[in-house]
Structures are given as C-alpha cells and as structure tokens.
Design a protein around this motif. Structure first.
Motif, PDB file in Angstrom:
ATOM      1  N   TYR A   1       0.823  -1.204   0.000  1.00 48.04           N
ATOM      2  CA  TYR A   1       0.000   0.000   0.000  1.00 48.04           C
ATOM      3  C   TYR A   1       0.865   1.265   0.000  1.00 48.04           C
ATOM      4  CZ  TYR A   1      -3.468  -3.379   1.674  1.00 48.04           C
ATOM      5  OH  TYR A   1      -4.288  -4.467   1.814  1.00 48.04           O
ATOM      6  N   ARG A   2       0.368   2.309  -0.682  1.00 48.26           N
ATOM      7  CA  ARG A   2       0.977   3.631  -0.624  1.00 48.26           C
ATOM      8  C   ARG A   2      -0.133   4.671  -0.486  1.00 48.26           C
ATOM      9  NH1 ARG A   2       4.523   0.582  -0.062  1.00 48.26           N
ATOM     10  NH2 ARG A   2       6.450   0.345  -1.293  1.00 48.26           N
ATOM     11  N   TYR A   3       0.192   5.775   0.185  1.00 50.06           N
ATOM     12  CA  TYR A   3      -0.760   6.864   0.405  1.00 50.06           C
ATOM     13  C   TYR A   3      -0.169   8.126  -0.193  1.00 50.06           C
ATOM     14  CZ  TYR A   3      -4.038   9.872   2.978  1.00 50.06           C
ATOM     15  OH  TYR A   3      -5.012  10.784   3.318  1.00 50.06           O
ATOM     16  N   VAL A   4      -0.932   8.842  -1.011  1.00 47.36           N
ATOM     17  CA  VAL A   4      -0.415   9.976  -1.770  1.00 47.36           C
ATOM     18  C   VAL A   4      -0.462  11.236  -0.913  1.00 47.36           C
ATOM     19  CG1 VAL A   4      -0.598  11.338  -3.876  1.00 47.36           C
ATOM     20  CG2 VAL A   4      -1.221   8.900  -3.907  1.00 47.36           C
ATOM     21  N   THR A   5       0.715  11.821  -0.683  1.00 46.69           N
ATOM     22  CA  THR A   5       0.838  13.029   0.121  1.00 46.69           C
ATOM     23  C   THR A   5       1.619  14.080  -0.652  1.00 46.69           C
ATOM     24  OG1 THR A   5       2.877  12.223   1.159  1.00 46.69           O
ATOM     25  CG2 THR A   5       0.807  11.726   2.282  1.00 46.69           C
ATOM     26  N   SER A   6       1.657  15.309  -0.125  1.00 45.17           N
ATOM     27  CA  SER A   6       2.453  16.379  -0.731  1.00 45.17           C
ATOM     28  C   SER A   6       2.916  17.327   0.362  1.00 45.17           C
ATOM     29  CB  SER A   6       1.627  17.154  -1.766  1.00 45.17           C
ATOM     30  OG  SER A   6       2.402  18.178  -2.358  1.00 45.17           O
ATOM     31  N   GLY A   7       4.240  17.523   0.439  1.00 41.71           N
ATOM     32  CA  GLY A   7       4.799  18.336   1.504  1.00 41.71           C
ATOM     33  C   GLY A   7       5.004  17.526   2.763  1.00 41.71           C
ATOM     34  N   GLU A   8       5.575  16.326   2.603  1.00 45.99           N
ATOM     35  CA  GLU A   8       5.724  15.399   3.707  1.00 45.99           C
ATOM     36  C   GLU A   8       7.148  15.465   4.257  1.00 45.99           C
ATOM     37  OE1 GLU A   8       6.056  13.091  -0.199  1.00 45.99           O
ATOM     38  OE2 GLU A   8       5.108  14.884   0.578  1.00 45.99           O
ATOM     39  N   GLY A   9       7.416  14.723   5.325  1.00 51.16           N
ATOM     40  CA  GLY A   9       8.753  14.701   5.888  1.00 51.16           C
ATOM     41  C   GLY A   9       9.138  16.045   6.470  1.00 51.16           C
ATOM     42  N   TYR A  10      10.442  16.292   6.610  1.00 54.58           N
ATOM     43  CA  TYR A  10      10.929  17.590   7.059  1.00 54.58           C
ATOM     44  C   TYR A  10      11.250  18.432   5.835  1.00 54.58           C
ATOM     45  CZ  TYR A  10      13.723  21.270   9.160  1.00 54.58           C
ATOM     46  OH  TYR A  10      14.204  22.503   9.544  1.00 54.58           O
ATOM     47  N   LEU A  11      10.337  19.318   5.449  1.00 54.78           N
ATOM     48  CA  LEU A  11      10.530  20.248   4.328  1.00 54.78           C
ATOM     49  C   LEU A  11      10.835  19.524   3.027  1.00 54.78           C
ATOM     50  CD1 LEU A  11      12.719  22.973   6.123  1.00 54.78           C
ATOM     51  CD2 LEU A  11      10.220  22.874   5.915  1.00 54.78           C
ATOM     52  N   GLY A  12      10.353  18.314   2.867  1.00 57.02           N
ATOM     53  CA  GLY A  12      10.628  17.540   1.657  1.00 57.02           C
ATOM     54  C   GLY A  12       9.387  17.334   0.815  1.00 57.02           C
ATOM     55  N   GLN A  13       9.605  17.005  -0.450  1.00 58.82           N
ATOM     56  CA  GLN A  13       8.523  16.587  -1.336  1.00 58.82           C
ATOM     57  C   GLN A  13       9.037  15.452  -2.207  1.00 58.82           C
ATOM     58  OE1 GLN A  13       7.148  19.272  -4.422  1.00 58.82           O
ATOM     59  NE2 GLN A  13       5.123  18.295  -4.498  1.00 58.82           N
ATOM     60  N   ASN A  14       8.404  14.300  -2.074  1.00 62.00           N
ATOM     61  CA  ASN A  14       8.801  13.137  -2.851  1.00 62.00           C
ATOM     62  C   ASN A  14       8.212  13.177  -4.251  1.00 62.00           C
ATOM     63  OD1 ASN A  14      10.187  11.987  -0.641  1.00 62.00           O
ATOM     64  ND2 ASN A  14       8.261  11.192   0.174  1.00 62.00           N
ATOM     65  N   SER A  15       8.669  12.259  -5.071  1.00 64.67           N
ATOM     66  CA  SER A  15       8.176  12.107  -6.437  1.00 64.67           C
ATOM     67  C   SER A  15       6.655  11.984  -6.452  1.00 64.67           C
ATOM     68  CB  SER A  15       8.801  10.864  -7.071  1.00 64.67           C
ATOM     69  OG  SER A  15       8.198  10.560  -8.311  1.00 64.67           O
ATOM     70  N   SER A  16       6.049  12.468  -7.539  1.00 59.50           N
ATOM     71  CA  SER A  16       4.601  12.293  -7.707  1.00 59.50           C
ATOM     72  C   SER A  16       4.251  10.860  -8.065  1.00 59.50           C
ATOM     73  CB  SER A  16       4.077  13.234  -8.792  1.00 59.50           C
ATOM     74  OG  SER A  16       4.725  12.984 -10.026  1.00 59.50           O
ATOM     75  N   SER A  17       5.237  10.059  -8.429  1.00 61.94           N
ATOM     76  CA  SER A  17       5.024   8.632  -8.680  1.00 61.94           C
ATOM     77  C   SER A  17       5.188   7.859  -7.378  1.00 61.94           C
ATOM     78  CB  SER A  17       6.031   8.100  -9.709  1.00 61.94           C
ATOM     79  OG  SER A  17       5.911   8.773 -10.932  1.00 61.94           O
ATOM     80  N   GLU A  18       4.322   6.887  -7.173  1.00 59.22           N
ATOM     81  CA  GLU A  18       4.457   5.999  -6.018  1.00 59.22           C
ATOM     82  C   GLU A  18       5.187   4.734  -6.453  1.00 59.22           C
ATOM     83  OE1 GLU A  18       3.705   6.784  -2.967  1.00 59.22           O
ATOM     84  OE2 GLU A  18       2.778   8.709  -3.476  1.00 59.22           O
ATOM     85  N   PHE A  19       6.173   4.318  -5.640  1.00 58.17           N
ATOM     86  CA  PHE A  19       7.030   3.177  -5.961  1.00 58.17           C
ATOM     87  C   PHE A  19       6.547   1.933  -5.224  1.00 58.17           C
ATOM     88  CE2 PHE A  19       9.421   6.995  -6.574  1.00 58.17           C
ATOM     89  CZ  PHE A  19      10.366   6.752  -7.558  1.00 58.17           C
ATOM     90  N   PHE A  20       6.457   0.831  -5.946  1.00 57.44           N
ATOM     91  CA  PHE A  20       6.066  -0.442  -5.353  1.00 57.44           C
ATOM     92  C   PHE A  20       7.109  -1.495  -5.697  1.00 57.44           C
ATOM     93  CE2 PHE A  20       2.170   1.902  -5.771  1.00 57.44           C
ATOM     94  CZ  PHE A  20       1.428   1.562  -4.643  1.00 57.44           C
ATOM     95  N   GLY A  21       7.800  -1.998  -4.677  1.00 58.06           N
ATOM     96  CA  GLY A  21       8.675  -3.138  -4.877  1.00 58.06           C
ATOM     97  C   GLY A  21       7.872  -4.417  -4.865  1.00 58.06           C
ATOM     98  N   LEU A  22       8.192  -5.337  -5.759  1.00 52.05           N
ATOM     99  CA  LEU A  22       7.413  -6.577  -5.909  1.00 52.05           C
ATOM    100  C   LEU A  22       8.233  -7.828  -5.643  1.00 52.05           C
ATOM    101  CD1 LEU A  22       5.503  -5.606  -9.186  1.00 52.05           C
ATOM    102  CD2 LEU A  22       4.725  -5.340  -6.820  1.00 52.05           C
ATOM    103  N   GLY A  23       9.529  -7.656  -5.337  1.00 50.24           N
ATOM    104  CA  GLY A  23      10.366  -8.821  -5.108  1.00 50.24           C
ATOM    105  C   GLY A  23      10.443  -9.705  -6.338  1.00 50.24           C
ATOM    106  N   ASP A  24      10.288 -11.011  -6.141  1.00 51.08           N
ATOM    107  CA  ASP A  24      10.381 -11.969  -7.242  1.00 51.08           C
ATOM    108  C   ASP A  24       9.072 -12.155  -7.989  1.00 51.08           C
ATOM    109  OD1 ASP A  24      13.039 -12.432  -6.587  1.00 51.08           O
ATOM    110  OD2 ASP A  24      12.527 -14.012  -5.157  1.00 51.08           O
ATOM    111  N   ASP A  25       8.007 -11.500  -7.534  1.00 55.71           N
ATOM    112  CA  ASP A  25       6.721 -11.645  -8.213  1.00 55.71           C
ATOM    113  C   ASP A  25       6.798 -11.115  -9.640  1.00 55.71           C
ATOM    114  OD1 ASP A  25       5.109 -12.936  -6.401  1.00 55.71           O
ATOM    115  OD2 ASP A  25       4.477 -11.116  -5.391  1.00 55.71           O
TER     116      ASP A  25
END
Length: 574
Positions: free
Chosen positions: A433-457
């Motif tokens: 699961y990922r939740y879309v935020t803007s202006g998160e962390g300490y004065l940071g802004q992450n990519s507008s894309s959400e990253f999902f690791g899938l392992g070996d799937d």
C-alpha cells in the motif's frame, strides 16, 4: 469511502541482505547547489515540475539567494531559470501542487520571517506571483512547513501551514476553487496558540474517507498534535485518544505502511536530548487499525539516538517492504549523521554496513525520494548545510532480479494531484500500500510517482485506487516493471457515492442477491484475483440472485454492467 482488504499470511525468514548499495553522485549528474547557512536547513523537492516523466529537483536557499531549479534530462540535470524573481527570502518548504486543477504544476514557497509565495504556472516556465490575490500572504511569519491535501473532499487542494513559533499559530486555508483561499483555522478548530511546529502531514489514519492532520512540534512544552477530521469542515484534537501526543523535539512526519497491513504509520524524527516525561530518540508510530497508535521504535530498532531531521520511507531493494532513511548532523556527541534502516522482515530493521552512507559526514536536513533514471528503484536527494547537496543513486544489485511498479495518478472528481488517495498493489504474496501526500517529511517533497517493490513476483493481480471522491478504480492483470498512469474513473471499476447498487450477503455461501434501484443490470461477470473470468451471466433486471454454490472459496470481483455504467464489488466466497 468504499474499500476492501484481505490478508494473505506469509512466513518470513529473517535474512540480512548485503546487496543494498547507494553511491553519492550529485556532481556527476550535474547537481551543484547548497541551501547555505540559514536556520536549520531549507526544503528540497524531487518532483517532476514540468510533467515530462522525469523527476526534477528544486532546492530552497538561504536569504539573498534564488531558489535552485534542476531539470532532469534523461538522467542528468541541467539548471533552469523560471521567471521567478522574488524568491530571495530564506526558503523552507518548496512544494509543487496543482492548486487550480489546470494540469500545470504551481509552486508554493514557505518563508522563514519573510513573505511566503504562491506562484501560478502559466506554462513554458512562466510564473505569476499570486500570493496576495489568492489570500495566502503571510508577512514575516516563521512559516516552515506547507502540507497539501483536500480536507473537505471538494476536489480542490487545501493547505496547512506550520509556524515554528510560540507567538504565531498554524493556519488551515481552504481552497475555494476559484483561485482563492480562505483561512478556516478558527472555524475548523485549529488551535490559535503557537506550538513551535516544524512540519505536518495529511493522513487518513482511521480510513473514514477524510484526511486528518498530524503535526510535529518542537520541544516538550508543545506536544505533537493529531487533528481528527470530523467530515463537516471541522477537526477535533485526537492526540490523547490516538496516543500520538508525544513530547519531543519533533521535526519530521514521514507517512508509510511499514508492515503492509493497509494502515498508514508515522515516523517522527527527534534529538537524543533526554527530557523528563519525553520521548528519547526517533519514534515509529504503528497504526493499530482501531484509531490508536503504538510506539514501536524500540522493538523495530529505529530510534536513531542522534540528532535527526528529515526522514523518508522507501523500498530501496524493491523487495516488498519499506526501508527508512534518516538524515541528521554529525558531532562528537551525536555519532550518526544519517542512517539507512533496512527492513529485514518480521517488522525489524537494522543498519547494514558498507552500503555507501558511511561516507556521509555532512550536516543534513531535508530529503526526498525520486527516480533519476526511471529504472524503478528509488534514489534519494538531501539538502546539506553550506555544502553541495547529496544525490544518493540507488545501485542495489537487486535491480536485475526484483520487479517493481510505479504508479502516477490524475484526479478528475478528486483533486487533480490525487492527494489523499490510497493505492493497493496485489500479487500472489499479498498487498502493498501507498498513500499519496504532498509536503511530507521535514521540508521535503517526494516524487509524484508511487514506488512499489514486488520482489520476485512476476505478475500483478490488480492495482486498486481509493480516491477521496469515493470512486474506486481497479486494474486487473498488470505487467511488472513499468510506470503506469491512472486517471480517476477510467478503469474497469467506476463505483461512486451516487451508486444505487447493493449486493448481499458478503461474504456469501451460496446465493448472492443484487439490487440496483437506478437501472437494469445487463450482465454480471465474475473474476478471480488473477483477473481470469469465471463466468458471465446475461440479465435485464434491477433485482436478482446468483447461485455461487459451484464457485470455490476465495476472493473474487463481481462486475455489474448496465447500459452506461460499470461497477465492481469485491466478494468473499466461503
């Protein structure tokens, strides 16, 4: 908001991975820039500000210096110069949002004892300062954080501004949808006292469909605050009842689901000062799923025990679980200038050796994740005090074996930035699961894309989006190792608050009853979680029954089609 979740139990063996590797490559990628020597750092954004599919970098600066903009061109950065001429205050948050839903990214800049700025994007790097006409102007106030969300679910992004002050109070501004904002702080129940607030994040901690607000407050005289959204434009202080009223030198509020249970958790940074009745070290708040949180930092070994500032969740090796990166400062008393916490399974973290970060000797503040070269593995940028920024390039050797998915969203009935959306990616090993935020962390802004690791799937059963509007979108049978964009209401599922369809019982043993008061159902299709169609039933009625006695137990999707609508229901067959 309608949503569904199920659990697949998977047994993990703790195994320490030694193939995680980051390398500092800022200069080799064309990044030359520093915040300078202002008060406790400036903001950094790792966000695609020109919407060309590549994550760019924006760096806040000290008083007298212009904001720095770096355009990502195929994995290398070139400094660009938008026609923004009045940005020379001490910049804290630099955050991109589409406040007027026109498809262009606008820029908000918080000012520390300097007027804050809202720049409307006119296109082609042409910006207009609309702060005053928008109703957002603050004169010489210590505005640090600016977290954006849609607290009233009207499809327009609102902003919560934090003030590190005992004199000036935090402010909640409602977006009126016409290019202006109205200060709703008093009406909404936001405290009119100063709380020394560094940053905040919008989070729907109880999954009731309305965004709540969590605030990181400095010093033990100002406990952290959790505001619960009452759904009527007002908030209630739920700090005590949620067990989130922490006394600490709180700086950062990073949002993520570290244990993949579908409930968003919070990581708060801290100093290692020991206060009476205060928290020692950083705090990881586990969301219990019942409206309360538990401090699990000791058992997860994520206390840091140094002076921490920015923090961000990321799945560095794309192995399905969230790791954690913390930036801070180095001194004789505080031996950790930063830390990468690797999630090694069973909700336990450790700091591995020889993965690159041991070379970090800088005084660092804000950080953010993005994807320099669009390889699906998250990279990290860090703003340093009076020194060149860091670009920690993710060189983990898992890139040849671990699969991934990147998801970008575009709201239609919801706000265009899709803030507040919950994304679920399901494979045979369960959901992430990922939740879309803007202006998160300490004065940071992450990519507008959400990253999902899938392992070996190698196969994704479905991708499900819970939008703030109440619409649920669902994509079945999605390929791995790609970047997909989902527009609200564009997929197989379009179920909204105006739906008249009811289906019962759920879970079902044999007979499923459906009733659609609005229009006749033309066909009903049953899919398993792999997206395979089990059967199709033709009909032309508003009311009917399905005999599912021949269907095996499990999770299914039932698609109800009428002339011009298509709705999907998740169904558990016993």
């Amino acid at each position: 908001m309608k949503s569904f979740h199920f659990v697949i139990f998977v047994f993990f063996v703790i195994q320490v991975n030694t193939q995680v590797l980051f390398k500092e490559e800022a200069i080799s990628h064309g990044l030359f820039g520093t915040f300078g020597t202002g008060f406790v750092g400036g903001g950094i954004s790792f966000y695609d500000f020109d919407s060309d599919g590549w994550d760019d970098i924006t760096l806040g600066t000290q008083n007298g210096e212009h904001i720095l903009f770096y355009k990502n061109i195929g994995g290398s950065f070139v400094q660009v110069y938008p026609n923004i001429s009045d940005d020379v205050g001490e910049n804290k948050q630099v955050v991109w949002i589409d406040y007027n839903n026109d498809g262009l990214k606008d820029l908000y800049v918080s000012g520390y004892n300097y007027p804050n700025q809202l720049y409307r994007n006119e296109g082609d790097y042409d910006f207009t300062n609309v702060t005053e006409e928008a109703g957002l102007l603050l004169i010489n106030q210590p505005n640090f954080g600016a977290t954006w969300g849609d607290y009233d679910n009207d499809g327009h992004v609102d902003v919560f501004l934090t003030m590190r002050s005992l004199e000036f109070s935090n402010r909640l501004f409602r977006n009126n949808g016409d290019g202006t904002f109205t200060d709703k702080s008093s009406f909404a129940g936001i405290s009119d006292e100063g709380h020394l607030s560094f940053c905040a994040s919008f989070i729907d901690y109880d999954k009731d469909g309305y965004q709540d607000i969590y605030i990181a407050n400095d010093r033990i005289v100002t406990k952290n605050i959790m505001y619960h959204n009452n759904g009527d434009g007002t908030f209630s202080d739920a700090s005590d009842v949620t067990s989130t009223a922490l006394s600490m030198d709180a700086m950062s509020t990073a949002i993520g689901d570290y244990n993949n249970d579908g409930w968003m958790d919070i990581y708060i940074t801290n100093t290692n000062y020991v206060y009476p009745n205060g928290e020692t070290g950083n705090v990881l708040l586990k969301n219990n799923g019942n409206g309360t949180f538990a401090n699990v930092s000791e058992e997860t070994e994520t206390t840091f025990d140094s002076v921490a500032w920015g923090a961000v969740f990321l799945d560095a090796e794309n192995d399905r679980d969230l790791d954690l990166y913390v930036s801070g400062m180095l001194s004789d008393a505080y031996p950790l200038p930063s830390a990468f916490y690797e999630n090694i399974g069973q909700n336990t973290y450790l700091i591995p050796d020889d993965i690159g970060f041991e070379l970090d000797m800088k005084e660092s503040y804000s950080n953010a994740i993005g994807d320099v070269d669009n390889d699906g593995f998250p990279d990290i940028v860090v703003s340093n005090e009076d020194d060149n920024m860091f670009l920690w390039k993710n060189l983990s050797s898992f890139s040849t074996t671990h699969n991934w998915l990147k998801v970008s969203l575009e709201g239609v009935q919801s706000n265009r930035d899709a803030l507040g959306s919950l994304i679920e990616v399901n494979t045979n090993l369960g959901s992430v699961y990922r939740y879309v935020t803007s202006g998160e962390g300490y004065l940071g802004q992450n990519s507008s894309s959400e990253f999902f690791g899938l392992g070996d799937d190698t196969h994704i059963n479905y991708v499900k989006i819970d939008w703030l509007s109440g619409i649920d979108d669902l994509l079945l049978n999605v390929d791995v190792n790609q970047h997909i964009k989902i527009v609200e209401g564009s997929t197989l599922s379009v179920a909204n608050e105006e739906s008249f369809l009811t289906v019962y019982p759920n879970p079902v043993v044999d007979i499923l009853t459906f009733n659609n008061k609005n229009k006749n159902i033309k066909s009903i299709k049953l899919y398993n979680i792999l997206g395979n169609e089990i059967f199709t039933s033709k009909t032309n009625t508003t009311f009917g029954k399905l005999n599912l006695s021949h269907v095996r137990a499990g999770l299914y999707f039932v698609v109800f089609e009428s002339v011009d609508t298509r709705e999907i229901i998740s169904l558990i067959k016993k």
